[in-house]
Design an enzyme around this catalytic site. Structure first.
Site, PDB file in Angstrom:
ATOM      1  N   GLU A  42       0.833  -1.208   0.000  1.00 13.13           N
ATOM      2  CA  GLU A  42       0.000   0.000   0.000  1.00 13.13           C
ATOM      3  C   GLU A  42       0.865   1.254   0.000  1.00 13.13           C
ATOM      4  O   GLU A  42       1.856   1.341   0.730  1.00 13.13           O
ATOM      5  CB  GLU A  42      -0.888  -0.017   1.250  1.00 13.13           C
ATOM      6  CG  GLU A  42      -1.779   1.191   1.432  1.00 13.13           C
ATOM      7  CD  GLU A  42      -2.589   1.118   2.726  1.00 13.13           C
ATOM      8  OE1 GLU A  42      -3.517   1.935   2.887  1.00 13.13           O
ATOM      9  OE2 GLU A  42      -2.301   0.244   3.570  1.00 13.13           O
ATOM     10  N   LYS A 113      -9.122   2.969  -2.148  1.00 16.36           N
ATOM     11  CA  LYS A 113      -9.454   2.402  -0.834  1.00 16.36           C
ATOM     12  C   LYS A 113     -10.815   2.889  -0.372  1.00 16.36           C
ATOM     13  O   LYS A 113     -11.088   4.084  -0.297  1.00 16.36           O
ATOM     14  CB  LYS A 113      -8.363   2.785   0.171  1.00 16.36           C
ATOM     15  CG  LYS A 113      -8.422   2.038   1.488  1.00 16.36           C
ATOM     16  CD  LYS A 113      -7.210   2.412   2.341  1.00 16.36           C
ATOM     17  CE  LYS A 113      -7.137   1.618   3.628  1.00 16.36           C
ATOM     18  NZ  LYS A 113      -5.935   1.997   4.418  1.00 16.36           N
ATOM     19  N   CYS A 147      -5.569  -2.967   2.084  1.00 14.77           N
ATOM     20  CA  CYS A 147      -5.386  -3.003   3.535  1.00 14.77           C
ATOM     21  C   CYS A 147      -6.701  -3.195   4.301  1.00 14.77           C
ATOM     22  O   CYS A 147      -7.278  -4.268   4.296  1.00 14.77           O
ATOM     23  CB  CYS A 147      -4.661  -1.735   3.978  1.00 14.77           C
ATOM     24  SG  CYS A 147      -3.950  -1.816   5.651  1.00 14.77           S
TER      25      CYS A 147
END
Length: 267
Positions: A42, A113, A147
């Site tokens: 990430e 994200k 994540c």
């Protein structure tokens, strides 16, 4: 099919030129070992816990110099690359993003994200609001999350219902949340019957201590697990075995969403 996960350490993330050079070196190493794809962590190109001002300064549009360099690496090495970065969107907002470039350097997937993690994310990024895409790549169905996204089972399940075979997850997973990498990620692969590649860091950044423990897992076991060192892990993915596993553990086929409180059938 063989894939690789790049767990980056302190010597790889000093600055953008070093990050790009390290990614190129690891991509060549993965290709030489027979891998068709490599996944980096990430915000790999940008840095993650570096403060809002620096995040905004380091983030780029999709046509930016750093992503152009990644395209060149993919094309020159002949291996697909997934990498995390700070994206300046066409709408002027800043996103925590990752992209998949195929071996020709063509961008095949972009993910922003969705589940922002605490103030660290929320002060720097807008949330992604589009359902992650599932695409055909090299004969399989592939998707991406970032994540904290993978810690939400309904999000992973919604991707599984679109037929995903391989979920690619760049992460910057820090202490004291080791159990996410150790326990939760393999469970996501099992309950949604897919392969999952989880690429973490193993260095420190400000007050964050990234725990490593990157993993490539199948629905039935870890195929490769990193320790606390910088480097690659690799695994061969057996899609015939995945088909057999889905028959033996028919979680998707046996769902009864009409009986679930507040959960709609996304299929």
């Amino acid at each position: 099919m063989k894939i690789a996960v790049y767990q980056s350490g302190p010597n790889a993330v000093i600055d953008k030129p070093t990050r790009i050079a390290s990614l190129a070196r690891r991509a060549r190493e993965a290709r030489d070992a027979g891998a068709e794809l490599i996944v980096a962590p990430e915000m790999y190109l940008t840095g993650y816990n570096i403060g809002r001002e620096k995040i905004l300064a380091e983030s780029e549009p999709l046509s930016g110099e750093s992503l152009s360099a990644v395209c060149d690496i993919a094309r020159e090495t002949g291996i697909a690359i997934v990498v995390g970065f700070g994206e300046v969107g066409d709408d002027g907002r800043n996103y925590n993003a990752c992209a998949l470039f195929d071996k020709t350097g063509k961008r095949r997937l972009l993910h922003r994200k969705i589940q922002l993690f605490g103030e660290l994310d929320r002060t720097c990024f807008a949330p992604g609001n589009n359902m992650p895409l599932v695409i055909d790549w090299n004969g399989i169905k592939v998707s991406m999350l970032i994540c904290y996204d993978v810690e939400f089972p309904e999000l992973v399940r919604s991707i599984a219902l679109k037929g995903c075979d391989l979920l690619l997850v760049p992460t910057a997973q820090m202490a004291p949340y080791d159990r996410v990498a150790e326990m939760m990620v393999p469970i996501r692969a099992m309950e949604s019957q897919m392969f999952l590649a989880y690429a973490n860091r193993c260095d420190q950044e400000g007050a964050l201590d990234y725990v490593g423990k990157s993993v490539i897992c199948s629905p039935w076991r870890d195929l490769a697990r990193a320790d606390g060192q910088d480097g690659l892990i690799m695994a061969d993915l057996d899609f015939d075995a995945l088909k057999k596993s889905r028959a033996e553990f028919p979680y998707l086929a046996d769902r009864r969403p009409e009986s679930y409180f507040g959960i709609l059938d996304e299929n």
